[in-house]
Design a protein around this motif. Structure first.
Motif, PDB file in Angstrom:
ATOM      1  N   SER A  51      -1.522  -4.365   5.582  1.00 52.03           N
ATOM      2  CA  SER A  51      -0.870  -3.073   5.354  1.00 52.03           C
ATOM      3  C   SER A  51       0.179  -2.730   6.396  1.00 52.03           C
ATOM      4  O   SER A  51       1.215  -2.148   6.073  1.00 52.03           O
ATOM      5  CB  SER A  51      -1.924  -1.959   5.319  1.00 52.03           C
ATOM      6  OG  SER A  51      -2.581  -1.985   4.071  1.00 52.03           O
TER       7      SER A  51
ATOM      8  N   LYS B 225       3.905  -1.603   5.224  1.00 53.76           N
ATOM      9  CA  LYS B 225       4.312  -0.223   5.546  1.00 53.76           C
ATOM     10  C   LYS B 225       5.553  -0.235   6.437  1.00 53.76           C
ATOM     11  O   LYS B 225       6.459   0.575   6.274  1.00 53.76           O
ATOM     12  CB  LYS B 225       3.183   0.508   6.286  1.00 53.76           C
ATOM     13  CG  LYS B 225       2.056   0.963   5.385  1.00 53.76           C
ATOM     14  CD  LYS B 225       1.034   1.727   6.221  1.00 53.76           C
ATOM     15  CE  LYS B 225      -0.223   2.003   5.428  1.00 53.76           C
ATOM     16  NZ  LYS B 225      -1.277   2.601   6.234  1.00 53.76           N
TER      17      LYS B 225
ATOM     18  N   SER C 213       7.347   0.317   2.717  1.00 53.40           N
ATOM     19  CA  SER C 213       6.815   1.494   2.024  1.00 53.40           C
ATOM     20  C   SER C 213       6.658   2.726   2.902  1.00 53.40           C
ATOM     21  O   SER C 213       6.636   3.840   2.392  1.00 53.40           O
ATOM     22  CB  SER C 213       5.460   1.147   1.394  1.00 53.40           C
ATOM     23  OG  SER C 213       4.502   0.915   2.399  1.00 53.40           O
TER      24      SER C 213
ATOM     25  N   THR D 144       4.262   4.419   3.897  1.00 51.93           N
ATOM     26  CA  THR D 144       2.902   4.957   3.859  1.00 51.93           C
ATOM     27  C   THR D 144       1.932   4.131   3.018  1.00 51.93           C
ATOM     28  O   THR D 144       0.756   4.024   3.355  1.00 51.93           O
ATOM     29  CB  THR D 144       2.897   6.387   3.274  1.00 51.93           C
ATOM     30  OG1 THR D 144       3.632   6.357   2.057  1.00 51.93           O
ATOM     31  CG2 THR D 144       3.524   7.385   4.241  1.00 51.93           C
ATOM     32  N   GLU D 145       2.411   3.553   1.935  1.00 49.39           N
ATOM     33  CA  GLU D 145       1.475   2.871   1.029  1.00 49.39           C
ATOM     34  C   GLU D 145       1.142   1.479   1.541  1.00 49.39           C
ATOM     35  O   GLU D 145       2.030   0.720   1.940  1.00 49.39           O
ATOM     36  CB  GLU D 145       2.067   2.784  -0.373  1.00 49.39           C
ATOM     37  CG  GLU D 145       2.105   4.148  -1.040  1.00 49.39           C
ATOM     38  CD  GLU D 145       2.660   4.067  -2.435  1.00 49.39           C
ATOM     39  OE1 GLU D 145       2.064   4.664  -3.331  1.00 49.39           O
ATOM     40  OE2 GLU D 145       3.682   3.388  -2.614  1.00 49.39           O
ATOM     41  N   GLY D 146      -0.160   1.177   1.508  1.00 47.58           N
ATOM     42  CA  GLY D 146      -0.616  -0.094   2.054  1.00 47.58           C
ATOM     43  C   GLY D 146      -0.725  -1.175   0.991  1.00 47.58           C
ATOM     44  O   GLY D 146      -0.337  -0.999  -0.168  1.00 47.58           O
TER      45      GLY D 146
ATOM     46  N   ARG E 115      -2.401  -0.686  -2.554  1.00 46.85           N
ATOM     47  CA  ARG E 115      -1.585  -0.034  -3.584  1.00 46.85           C
ATOM     48  C   ARG E 115      -0.446  -0.918  -4.056  1.00 46.85           C
ATOM     49  O   ARG E 115      -0.030  -0.845  -5.212  1.00 46.85           O
ATOM     50  CB  ARG E 115      -0.982   1.273  -3.025  1.00 46.85           C
ATOM     51  CG  ARG E 115      -1.967   2.395  -2.833  1.00 46.85           C
ATOM     52  CD  ARG E 115      -2.427   3.004  -4.161  1.00 46.85           C
ATOM     53  NE  ARG E 115      -1.325   3.462  -5.017  1.00 46.85           N
ATOM     54  CZ  ARG E 115      -0.752   4.644  -4.912  1.00 46.85           C
ATOM     55  NH1 ARG E 115      -1.179   5.496  -4.018  1.00 46.85           N
ATOM     56  NH2 ARG E 115       0.236   4.983  -5.700  1.00 46.85           N
ATOM     57  N   LEU E 116       0.087  -1.709  -3.167  1.00 47.45           N
ATOM     58  CA  LEU E 116       1.363  -2.364  -3.467  1.00 47.45           C
ATOM     59  C   LEU E 116       1.261  -3.811  -3.916  1.00 47.45           C
ATOM     60  O   LEU E 116       2.214  -4.352  -4.476  1.00 47.45           O
ATOM     61  CB  LEU E 116       2.287  -2.276  -2.237  1.00 47.45           C
ATOM     62  CG  LEU E 116       2.701  -0.848  -1.877  1.00 47.45           C
ATOM     63  CD1 LEU E 116       3.521  -0.841  -0.596  1.00 47.45           C
ATOM     64  CD2 LEU E 116       3.509  -0.212  -3.006  1.00 47.45           C
ATOM     65  N   ARG E 117       0.128  -4.447  -3.660  1.00 47.52           N
ATOM     66  CA  ARG E 117       0.079  -5.865  -4.022  1.00 47.52           C
ATOM     67  C   ARG E 117       0.172  -5.985  -5.563  1.00 47.52           C
ATOM     68  O   ARG E 117      -0.167  -5.061  -6.294  1.00 47.52           O
ATOM     69  CB  ARG E 117      -1.131  -6.584  -3.455  1.00 47.52           C
ATOM     70  CG  ARG E 117      -2.487  -6.086  -3.861  1.00 47.52           C
ATOM     71  CD  ARG E 117      -3.530  -7.145  -3.670  1.00 47.52           C
ATOM     72  NE  ARG E 117      -3.264  -8.271  -4.539  1.00 47.52           N
ATOM     73  CZ  ARG E 117      -3.585  -8.289  -5.830  1.00 47.52           C
ATOM     74  NH1 ARG E 117      -4.187  -7.261  -6.396  1.00 47.52           N
ATOM     75  NH2 ARG E 117      -3.288  -9.348  -6.581  1.00 47.52           N
TER      76      ARG E 117
ATOM     77  N   GLN F  99       3.123  -6.468  -6.822  1.00 46.07           N
ATOM     78  CA  GLN F  99       4.531  -6.152  -7.082  1.00 46.07           C
ATOM     79  C   GLN F  99       5.422  -7.039  -6.201  1.00 46.07           C
ATOM     80  O   GLN F  99       4.984  -7.542  -5.181  1.00 46.07           O
ATOM     81  CB  GLN F  99       4.832  -4.703  -6.704  1.00 46.07           C
ATOM     82  CG  GLN F  99       3.968  -3.681  -7.386  1.00 46.07           C
ATOM     83  CD  GLN F  99       4.282  -2.285  -6.872  1.00 46.07           C
ATOM     84  OE1 GLN F  99       5.435  -1.927  -6.680  1.00 46.07           O
ATOM     85  NE2 GLN F  99       3.245  -1.509  -6.636  1.00 46.07           N
TER      86      GLN F  99
END
Ligand code: URA
Length: 253
Positions: free
Chosen positions: A187, A191, A195, A197-199, A202-204, A206
């Motif tokens: 993360s 971050k 991003s 804030t989003e770790g 949430r983001l994997r 993409q």
């Protein structure tokens, strides 16, 4: 990028990073983003590409990038911007192929890395090597760096000011290597780069972007050592990485 212009550009990146280190350049203007070379993937001699450039040109490029990285490393080998510098054994600059198409970015050195000065040389590095091997990539082909270059005490997360202090170095590394793809590990890395804030949870799954370079967020290997059940998800991320590298190569055929 070729010949004298390439050498000049790399030299300027290293000089700017040095000036930034000395506080002569404000962080926001430190390293100008460099245009991506359209032929990046084809110019890399390793991994799955078929190098179409003359051997001499490729050798020159490796030499130029190696020199620029070394100049950058020297410019901050005695960095004392953060308090944690007083506790480190070794500043861990990062290492790997100066022509890497894939750049991996972790969080910061752990105990082993701090002792040996090599990113991901401890237990999480062993797993990282296996993860890469699973998609037919060797460590010699990639470049590995961290968000921060000194070990935070007790492996705590880096503080925002530590991340900010190291940012110019990381951006300079990216500018010199010009990877075709960045994979962030954990993360802190995603971050910091993308991003805010989003770790990674949430983001994997993409593909994001940093300075025009595709970025695939995946788990940190040390998290996977603690949570082996997430290796299944990590495998999906690894296939995404392999797929992007292959599709870039195919597009240049
Ligand atoms: N964890 C990281 O984030 N980086 C390293 O180099 C080692 C462990």
């Amino acid at each position: 990028m070729s010949g004298l212009n390439a050498a000049q550009e790399l030299h300027e990146i290293a000089l700017l990073a040095g000036a930034w280190l000395r506080g002569e350049v404000p962080p926001a203007t430190q390293i100008p983003p460099t245009a991506q070379e359209p032929a990046t993937a084809a110019s890399r001699p390793s991994q799955t590409t078929q190098d179409q450039q003359p051997v001499q040109q490729s050798a020159d490029m490796i030499g130029e990038r190696t020199r620029a990285l070394e100049s950058l490393r020297l410019s901050f080998s005695d960095c004392r911007r953060c308090a944690i510098a007083a506790q480190r054994h070794t500043l861990v600059f990062g290492q790997g192929n100066p022509q890497a198409r894939l750049m991996l970015i972790g969080e910061g050195p752990g105990e082993q890395e701090d002792l040996h000065g090599i990113a991901f040389c401890g237990p999480s590095g062993e797993l990282l090597t296996k993860m890469l091997a699973a998609i037919q990539i060797s460590r010699e082909e990639v470049y590995i760096a961290n968000i921060i270059k000194c070990r935070p005490p007790q492996n705590r997360n880096p503080l925002p000011e530590e991340v900010a202090n190291c940012r110019g170095y990381l951006d300079a590394q990216i500018d010199i290597i010009k990877p075709a793809l960045i994979a962030t590990l954990g993360s802190v890395a995603i971050k910091t780069l993308v991003s805010g804030t989003e770790g990674v949870m949430r983001l994997r799954g993409q593909t994001l972007s940093y300075r025009g370079i595709p970025v695939v967020p995946t788990f940190h290997p040390s998290f996977l050592l603690r949570e082996p059940s997430r290796k299944r998800d990590a495998w999906e991320d690894l296939k995404r990485i392999r797929g992007i590298l292959d599709s870039q190569t195919d597009a240049l055929r």
